[in-house]
Design a protein around this motif. Sequence first.
Motif, short mmCIF file in Angstrom:
data_model
loop_
_atom_site.label_atom_id
_atom_site.label_comp_id
_atom_site.label_asym_id
_atom_site.label_seq_id
_atom_site.Cartn_x
_atom_site.Cartn_y
_atom_site.Cartn_z
N LEU A 1 0.56 -4.90 -5.48
CA LEU A 1 1.04 -6.28 -5.64
C LEU A 1 1.16 -6.96 -4.27
CD1 LEU A 1 3.91 -5.85 -8.29
CD2 LEU A 1 1.55 -6.63 -8.67
N LEU A 2 0.99 -8.28 -4.31
CA LEU A 2 1.23 -9.05 -3.08
C LEU A 2 2.71 -9.10 -2.79
CD1 LEU A 2 -1.22 -12.07 -3.54
CD2 LEU A 2 -1.43 -10.23 -1.89
N ARG A 3 3.05 -9.14 -1.50
CA ARG A 3 4.46 -9.21 -1.13
C ARG A 3 5.11 -10.45 -1.74
NH1 ARG A 3 8.08 -7.56 -0.04
NH2 ARG A 3 8.82 -8.73 1.76
N CYS A 4 4.39 -11.57 -1.77
CA CYS A 4 4.97 -12.82 -2.30
C CYS A 4 5.21 -12.75 -3.80
CB CYS A 4 4.06 -14.00 -1.97
SG CYS A 4 3.83 -14.26 -0.20
N ASP A 5 4.49 -11.86 -4.51
CA ASP A 5 4.64 -11.78 -5.96
C ASP A 5 5.89 -11.01 -6.38
OD1 ASP A 5 2.32 -13.18 -6.15
OD2 ASP A 5 1.03 -11.42 -6.48
N LEU A 6 6.54 -10.36 -5.42
CA LEU A 6 7.73 -9.59 -5.76
C LEU A 6 8.94 -10.48 -6.01
CD1 LEU A 6 7.40 -6.66 -3.19
CD2 LEU A 6 6.64 -6.73 -5.57
N THR B 1 5.57 3.11 -8.16
CA THR B 1 4.18 3.07 -8.64
C THR B 1 3.84 1.71 -9.22
OG1 THR B 1 4.95 4.01 -10.74
CG2 THR B 1 4.16 5.55 -9.05
N GLY B 2 4.83 1.01 -9.75
CA GLY B 2 4.57 -0.31 -10.34
C GLY B 2 4.41 -1.42 -9.32
N LEU B 3 4.80 -1.17 -8.07
CA LEU B 3 4.71 -2.19 -7.02
C LEU B 3 3.49 -2.05 -6.16
CD1 LEU B 3 8.45 -2.24 -5.85
CD2 LEU B 3 7.34 -3.70 -7.55
N ILE B 4 2.83 -0.88 -6.18
CA ILE B 4 1.65 -0.66 -5.35
C ILE B 4 0.54 -1.60 -5.82
CG2 ILE B 4 -0.09 1.02 -4.63
CD1 ILE B 4 2.65 1.56 -3.50
N THR C 1 0.82 -1.22 0.00
CA THR C 1 0.00 0.00 0.00
C THR C 1 0.85 1.27 0.00
OG1 THR C 1 -0.11 -0.06 2.42
CG2 THR C 1 -1.88 -1.17 1.21
N ARG C 2 2.11 1.14 0.42
CA ARG C 2 2.94 2.34 0.51
C ARG C 2 4.39 1.96 0.32
NH1 ARG C 2 1.96 5.85 5.72
NH2 ARG C 2 -0.09 5.90 4.69
N LEU C 3 5.13 2.78 -0.43
CA LEU C 3 6.56 2.61 -0.65
C LEU C 3 7.22 3.97 -0.59
CD1 LEU C 3 6.87 0.03 -3.59
CD2 LEU C 3 7.82 -0.24 -1.31
N SER C 4 8.41 3.99 0.01
CA SER C 4 9.15 5.25 0.02
C SER C 4 9.72 5.51 -1.37
CB SER C 4 10.27 5.21 1.06
OG SER C 4 11.20 4.19 0.73
N GLU C 5 10.19 6.69 -1.58
CA GLU C 5 10.62 7.11 -2.91
C GLU C 5 12.04 6.67 -3.24
OE1 GLU C 5 8.71 8.41 -5.10
OE2 GLU C 5 7.00 8.50 -3.74
#
Length: 887
Positions: A562-567, A557-560, A543-547
Amino acid sequence: MRSQISSLERSALQFTSGSITLAVVTLACLYLQAHFAATAFAYLLVVLLFSLMGSFVASSALCIVAIAALAYYFAPPAFSLRIDAPRDLPVVVAFFIASIVGAHLIGTLRQEREAARVIAAKLQRSAADLEDREKRWRAIFEHNPAMYFMVDEAGTVLDVNTFGATQLGYARAELIGQSVLEVFLEEDRACVRTCLKDVGQTRTWDVQKVRKDGSVLWVRESAKAMLWADKQPIVLIACEDITERRRTELALQRSEAHLAQAQELSHTGSFSWNPTTGEAFWSQETFRIFQLDRQTVPLGPQLVVERTHPDDRASVQEIIDRAMRDPSDFEHEYRLLLPDGSVKHIHAQARATRTASGEIEFVGAATDITAARRAEQQLRRNEAYLAEAQHLSHTGSWSWDVYGLDFVYRSAEVDRLFGFRPQEPVSIETIRSRIHPDDLPRLEEVQRQAIEHKEGRFEYDFRILLPDGGIRRIHSVAHVVVGSDGKVSELIGTHMDVTGQHAARERLENTLAALRESEQRFRDYAETASDWLWETGPDLQVTRLSEHTSAAGLLATGLIGLLRCDLACDVEEEPEKRRQHRATLEAHLPFRDLVYRTVNRTGSPIYVRTSGKPFFDGKGNFLGYRGVSTDITATIRADQAEQELRKAQAELAHVTRVTTLGELTTSIAHEVNQPLAAIFSNADACLGWMGREAPNLSAARSSVEWIIEDAIRASEVIRRIRALAKKGDIEMVPLNINELVKEVIALVTRELVSHRVTLRTELTAGLPTILGDRIQLQQVIINLVMNGIEAMDAVTDRTRELLIQSSKDDLGHIQLAVTDCGVGIAEIDADRVLDPFFTTKSSGLGMGLSICRSIVEAHGGRLSMVHKNGPGATFQFALPLHKEAVS
């Protein structure tokens, strides 16, 4: 004696009368000129007739007289005892036999008749005596003051005495023929049946019997089963009325039970002691207090002294000695030390009395006052706790007399707060002088309103001016006490020193300001760090990522979403790690340093290390994860390069071991050849022992056993060589450094001999184990030993000696040193001797010591060269202890 005289008299009378009768018969036969046989018959009748008188001796004498008369008067020649006629001799013999046998038979019949007559007289007298006894026993049975029953096998009353029937309220006729069980309670009826099982055995028991009117009496019954004249079993029962005794016993038992219960409830045991005789009595509660068995003997003061606490034994012994010297009442307290280590407090009190014989006897009571003493100790402890709690919390309690304007009670902490000495008398003016002038009017107003309105509880704050100039801030909580007259009589409350809280509040305000500043500072740090922060929702979607993801080539913006496991892109490569991570996430547990591979926006693989922690709302509901991630691609690639380097080093170490084995070929051949030669010799000897005419099996067996031992020796040498030559993974196991040295010596012994080197070992016994790979450490020791041997090849002016020492250094590490007396290492080469490709030998590669250092350092140790004063060099390495050996 009289019977013998009477018998002689009867025999004499029989013989005399018979002789006279024979004389008369003889005269008659002579007168009638009777025939010889007729006269013999007449004589026979006389003998048999007189044998009825009973004496066989007299009858035998008459028979002889008759034979003499026959021979003298009637057998030719006359008047002579000789018998010439042959026909008369059988008559005489027949006469003699018939008279003797007849006399005997008649005597026997007469004796039997006499015996029968005597027996009949005795029977008649016995019958009369039995009848008389029966009458007497019947009288005793009827009039004996005890109940008697005679019962058959079925329990029917065969007979009962009048006293017993009357005592039960029956007539004899009413009980006879009835079942005896009717006068027993149901639970006691089995006793009578039991008697029938053991005929001849007497049984005694106490039972209750039921009278005809339904009342119950206690009796003590003695019953015995016996067989009657017709072989039928009957039971004889004798009953003694013990109703009054039973009531007395029950009353006594009830009284004793009440006394025992009272003693148990009051924890008081009674005792008595006679100092003269040493006799003592303890109640059950006394035994319980002292935790002794009732069978404990001997009771007395010595047993009390043994149970007494060591610190109190002297005083207890003094009380006992004084009581024996001067018999008087005594009272004292002491402690018991029980076998389980517990301690009891006892209060003992005794009174001196005199027995009926005039002896002094102490009668007293011992009370367990442990609970009271513990309560006192607990009360003192609670008071101490309260005082300590007030001291620690800086809270004092007080009671103020509204009318007397003085403290009714004040705790020590109140004195400390106001700066008074403990229990120092203070006046109202002194108290006012200690209160800050700005706070005194408000304090008096609060107290006045509380007294006027009779408020149950009120609070106020004020300051105290201490004699040293200090100021204490006090928070007071109090309530009014209304007397029976409806007026306020006292104020009861507490004074709490809140000086520290006031200062803490000020510090807290300053801290909050500093915290806000610190929060802003760390926010700045996070925004400028190379790591990036992330957050997920309860569904584990980002839901949130630092810059800062752009530094790793990732687009936030491309990771918001996604499931943590899908990374991660390496899920299929390490499924177990991913399964455990998923289980951690589902359990809402924190995780740390999870490494996974992903791709950046250009498609290149990168490695990420991440840590996360779950967060929850105030009600404990899971809201998601928060964490931090770091790009560790460079670190992972460096580790991969290091692993490749270690693999190359392992290959080089293996090549070095194989090369060393080539140098030890002569030693290895010698070590293998020795047991093989011994096997050949022992086998030849075995054949010789077996080839004898009488085979010596014992000697042959010994030869075979030696063959087996030599084969094991050869196998062990080959196993060690294979282990050194084998190429395998490192296997870290607990090892004994001395055993490694001995195994290496077995491999290099031949080299030592061929180079004329003397080996000396100084191995410290009992060294702890180390953790290492056996093959690699053997390679290190072999390399150091071979270097030492080669370094002494040029030595000709002194003994070539190689010294191997094992010990424990100052740091607690295991140390092994190999010292030679060769040419040594030049000062200029000392710092480079362990470097790769450096060698002092013309044919060396310079990799041996370098590989040894790598192996030792991989084991957490250190390889070094030690300078020595004499010729030669010392190489040593130190390894840490195995953790299990340390523990």
